[in-house]
Motif scaffolding. Sequence first.
Motif, PDB file in Angstrom:
ATOM      1  N   GLY A   8       0.818  -1.209   0.000  1.00 45.98           N
ATOM      2  CA  GLY A   8       0.000   0.000   0.000  1.00 45.98           C
ATOM      3  C   GLY A   8       0.853   1.261   0.000  1.00 45.98           C
ATOM      4  O   GLY A   8       2.075   1.195   0.023  1.00 45.98           O
ATOM      5  N   SER A   9       0.176   2.414  -0.028  1.00 48.94           N
ATOM      6  CA  SER A   9       0.886   3.692   0.076  1.00 48.94           C
ATOM      7  C   SER A   9       1.563   3.768   1.431  1.00 48.94           C
ATOM      8  O   SER A   9       1.015   3.301   2.426  1.00 48.94           O
ATOM      9  N   ALA A  10       2.748   4.354   1.446  1.00 49.28           N
ATOM     10  CA  ALA A  10       3.494   4.562   2.697  1.00 49.28           C
ATOM     11  C   ALA A  10       3.695   3.267   3.473  1.00 49.28           C
ATOM     12  O   ALA A  10       3.554   3.212   4.688  1.00 49.28           O
ATOM     13  N   ASN A 124       1.832  -1.053  -6.728  1.00 55.56           N
ATOM     14  CA  ASN A 124       0.952  -0.736  -5.606  1.00 55.56           C
ATOM     15  C   ASN A 124      -0.295  -1.587  -5.734  1.00 55.56           C
ATOM     16  O   ASN A 124      -0.696  -1.963  -6.833  1.00 55.56           O
ATOM     17  N   ASP A 125      -0.881  -1.851  -4.592  1.00 58.84           N
ATOM     18  CA  ASP A 125      -2.067  -2.691  -4.552  1.00 58.84           C
ATOM     19  C   ASP A 125      -3.298  -1.795  -4.727  1.00 58.84           C
ATOM     20  O   ASP A 125      -3.992  -1.497  -3.767  1.00 58.84           O
ATOM     21  N   VAL A 126      -3.550  -1.341  -5.964  1.00 59.04           N
ATOM     22  CA  VAL A 126      -4.664  -0.392  -6.171  1.00 59.04           C
ATOM     23  C   VAL A 126      -6.027  -1.082  -6.178  1.00 59.04           C
ATOM     24  O   VAL A 126      -7.053  -0.428  -6.140  1.00 59.04           O
ATOM     25  N   GLY A 127      -6.030  -2.408  -6.213  1.00 59.79           N
ATOM     26  CA  GLY A 127      -7.296  -3.126  -6.341  1.00 59.79           C
ATOM     27  C   GLY A 127      -8.031  -3.387  -5.030  1.00 59.79           C
ATOM     28  O   GLY A 127      -9.206  -3.766  -5.055  1.00 59.79           O
ATOM     29  N   SER A 128      -7.374  -3.187  -3.894  1.00 58.20           N
ATOM     30  CA  SER A 128      -8.045  -3.440  -2.608  1.00 58.20           C
ATOM     31  C   SER A 128      -8.855  -2.211  -2.223  1.00 58.20           C
ATOM     32  O   SER A 128      -8.422  -1.387  -1.435  1.00 58.20           O
ATOM     33  N   ASP A 129     -10.006  -2.084  -2.817  1.00 59.81           N
ATOM     34  CA  ASP A 129     -10.774  -0.850  -2.691  1.00 59.81           C
ATOM     35  C   ASP A 129     -12.222  -1.143  -3.084  1.00 59.81           C
ATOM     36  O   ASP A 129     -12.513  -2.170  -3.681  1.00 59.81           O
ATOM     37  N   TYR A 134     -16.078   4.266  -8.478  1.00 58.49           N
ATOM     38  CA  TYR A 134     -15.189   4.878  -9.462  1.00 58.49           C
ATOM     39  C   TYR A 134     -15.797   4.911 -10.867  1.00 58.49           C
ATOM     40  O   TYR A 134     -16.671   4.115 -11.208  1.00 58.49           O
TER      41      TYR A 134
ATOM     42  N   THR B   5      -1.710  -5.225  12.906  1.00 56.81           N
ATOM     43  CA  THR B   5      -2.198  -4.509  11.734  1.00 56.81           C
ATOM     44  C   THR B   5      -2.977  -5.460  10.824  1.00 56.81           C
ATOM     45  O   THR B   5      -3.079  -6.655  11.089  1.00 56.81           O
ATOM     46  N   GLU B  68      -4.663  -1.121   8.108  1.00 63.81           N
ATOM     47  CA  GLU B  68      -3.886  -0.804   6.910  1.00 63.81           C
ATOM     48  C   GLU B  68      -4.800  -0.025   5.979  1.00 63.81           C
ATOM     49  O   GLU B  68      -5.853  -0.531   5.578  1.00 63.81           O
ATOM     50  N   GLY B  70      -3.501   1.962   3.174  1.00 63.59           N
ATOM     51  CA  GLY B  70      -2.778   2.471   2.004  1.00 63.59           C
ATOM     52  C   GLY B  70      -3.100   1.791   0.685  1.00 63.59           C
ATOM     53  O   GLY B  70      -2.604   2.196  -0.351  1.00 63.59           O
ATOM     54  N   SER B  71      -3.947   0.742   0.712  1.00 63.93           N
ATOM     55  CA  SER B  71      -4.237   0.049  -0.545  1.00 63.93           C
ATOM     56  C   SER B  71      -5.378   0.735  -1.281  1.00 63.93           C
ATOM     57  O   SER B  71      -6.050   1.597  -0.732  1.00 63.93           O
ATOM     58  N   GLY B  72      -5.593   0.318  -2.508  1.00 63.32           N
ATOM     59  CA  GLY B  72      -6.661   0.918  -3.307  1.00 63.32           C
ATOM     60  C   GLY B  72      -6.170   2.130  -4.070  1.00 63.32           C
ATOM     61  O   GLY B  72      -5.006   2.511  -4.004  1.00 63.32           O
ATOM     62  N   ILE B  73      -7.076   2.713  -4.820  1.00 60.51           N
ATOM     63  CA  ILE B  73      -6.761   3.880  -5.650  1.00 60.51           C
ATOM     64  C   ILE B  73      -6.347   5.046  -4.754  1.00 60.51           C
ATOM     65  O   ILE B  73      -6.952   5.278  -3.709  1.00 60.51           O
ATOM     66  N   ILE B  74      -5.329   5.750  -5.171  1.00 62.58           N
ATOM     67  CA  ILE B  74      -4.884   6.923  -4.415  1.00 62.58           C
ATOM     68  C   ILE B  74      -5.989   7.979  -4.488  1.00 62.58           C
ATOM     69  O   ILE B  74      -6.442   8.336  -5.575  1.00 62.58           O
ATOM     70  N   ARG B  81      -5.222  11.874   0.907  1.00 66.32           N
ATOM     71  CA  ARG B  81      -3.902  11.334   0.526  1.00 66.32           C
ATOM     72  C   ARG B  81      -2.897  11.543   1.651  1.00 66.32           C
ATOM     73  O   ARG B  81      -2.124  10.656   1.992  1.00 66.32           O
ATOM     74  N   ARG B  84      -3.596   9.144   4.549  1.00 76.28           N
ATOM     75  CA  ARG B  84      -3.117   7.781   4.286  1.00 76.28           C
ATOM     76  C   ARG B  84      -1.615   7.684   4.471  1.00 76.28           C
ATOM     77  O   ARG B  84      -1.094   6.723   5.016  1.00 76.28           O
ATOM     78  N   GLU B  85      -0.931   8.700   3.954  1.00 75.57           N
ATOM     79  CA  GLU B  85       0.528   8.754   4.060  1.00 75.57           C
ATOM     80  C   GLU B  85       0.935   8.785   5.547  1.00 75.57           C
ATOM     81  O   GLU B  85       1.822   8.053   5.974  1.00 75.57           O
ATOM     82  N   GLY B  88       0.408   5.435   7.258  1.00 85.23           N
ATOM     83  CA  GLY B  88       1.447   4.489   6.828  1.00 85.23           C
ATOM     84  C   GLY B  88       2.772   4.747   7.535  1.00 85.23           C
ATOM     85  O   GLY B  88       3.421   3.820   8.029  1.00 85.23           O
ATOM     86  N   ARG B  89       3.164   6.022   7.604  1.00 87.08           N
ATOM     87  CA  ARG B  89       4.453   6.365   8.245  1.00 87.08           C
ATOM     88  C   ARG B  89       4.407   6.062   9.748  1.00 87.08           C
ATOM     89  O   ARG B  89       5.388   5.608  10.325  1.00 87.08           O
ATOM     90  N   ALA B  91       2.567   3.741  11.139  1.00 91.54           N
ATOM     91  CA  ALA B  91       2.600   2.278  11.268  1.00 91.54           C
ATOM     92  C   ALA B  91       4.026   1.751  11.124  1.00 91.54           C
ATOM     93  O   ALA B  91       4.438   0.841  11.849  1.00 91.54           O
ATOM     94  N   ARG B 103       0.075  -9.439  11.684  1.00 89.60           N
ATOM     95  CA  ARG B 103      -0.863  -8.963  10.669  1.00 89.60           C
ATOM     96  C   ARG B 103      -2.010  -9.964  10.580  1.00 89.60           C
ATOM     97  O   ARG B 103      -1.772 -11.168  10.426  1.00 89.60           O
TER      98      ARG B 103
END
Lengths: 176, 113
Positions: A8-10, A124-129, A134, B5, B68, B70-74, B81, B84-85, B88-89, B91, B103
């Motif tokens: 994921g992000s970060a 990145n795992d963009v699909g877990s959403d 969308y 997590t 968690e 951070g996954s999925g479309i930004i 955004r 989420r950042e 993540g930091r 965590a 986990r």
Amino acid sequence: MLILITGGSASGKSSFGERLFCELPAENRVYIATMKPYGAEELEKIEKHRKMREGKEITAVEQYTDIDRLKLPGRSSVMLECVCNLTANEMFDDDGAEHEMTGRIIEEILNVSHAAENMIVITNDVGSDVESGYSDPTKRYISAVGKINAVLAHEADIVIEMVCGIPLLLKGDRIW
Amino acid sequence: MIFVTGPAGAGKLDYVLSLGYAKDDISCGQITDRPVIADIQDIVMNSDCDPAELVELLEGKEVLVCDEVGSGIIPIERDMRKAREAVGRTAIELAKRADKVVRVICGIPREIK
């Protein structure tokens, strides 16, 4: 060797990817940045990643599409960051026009991987959403990234998922 | 400290209860004197302090639980955004300090550190 790093992000993908990138023996290290500097936030992220690479003898190139047009020096290690940006750049023009590019994106990444000694690919795992919220182009984007990830993982020697800065081995041997 | 997590709804609190804690030992979404602090993602998103400060505030707790996210479309929204950042930091920092990181996916706890 092809190494795919997802998460994921970060989640620590870049810093772990760069650690492997610097540890793997190579005569040349080429970092391919694909994020277009649209505004302050992108510039901040680009700067953060640039700082991470400082003093590490890495050649950074910005290549937003067609990464296999790059001429790589011999015995190179390449780090590509990241599949999601590359896919967005290839799929959508600046004016928003959409193109089906999934096959081409897979091809260009694998071309670079074959030309390089080692390649580290960040995705990145963009699909877990929740997909239903969308637009159709975004849904097609999610599905394209998912497919590209699956093909790259199939081709990869090592696949790693980052969770809270911890690398989890999904495929291959632990090399760190 | 144990850091737990995993995605939302994956069974993280059930895992904490399985360690022998009672529901009254768990504080969700706010830092209290209870030994288990859960929903740390909400604390990060609702506070202005940076990850480093928050990590200090959580010092001495026995179990910390964070989704968690951070996954999925930004997300299109800049604030989301950034949130989420920050989660993540935070965590990553908590996982670094933890003696054990677990986990939980589909109710299955996996020790990853």
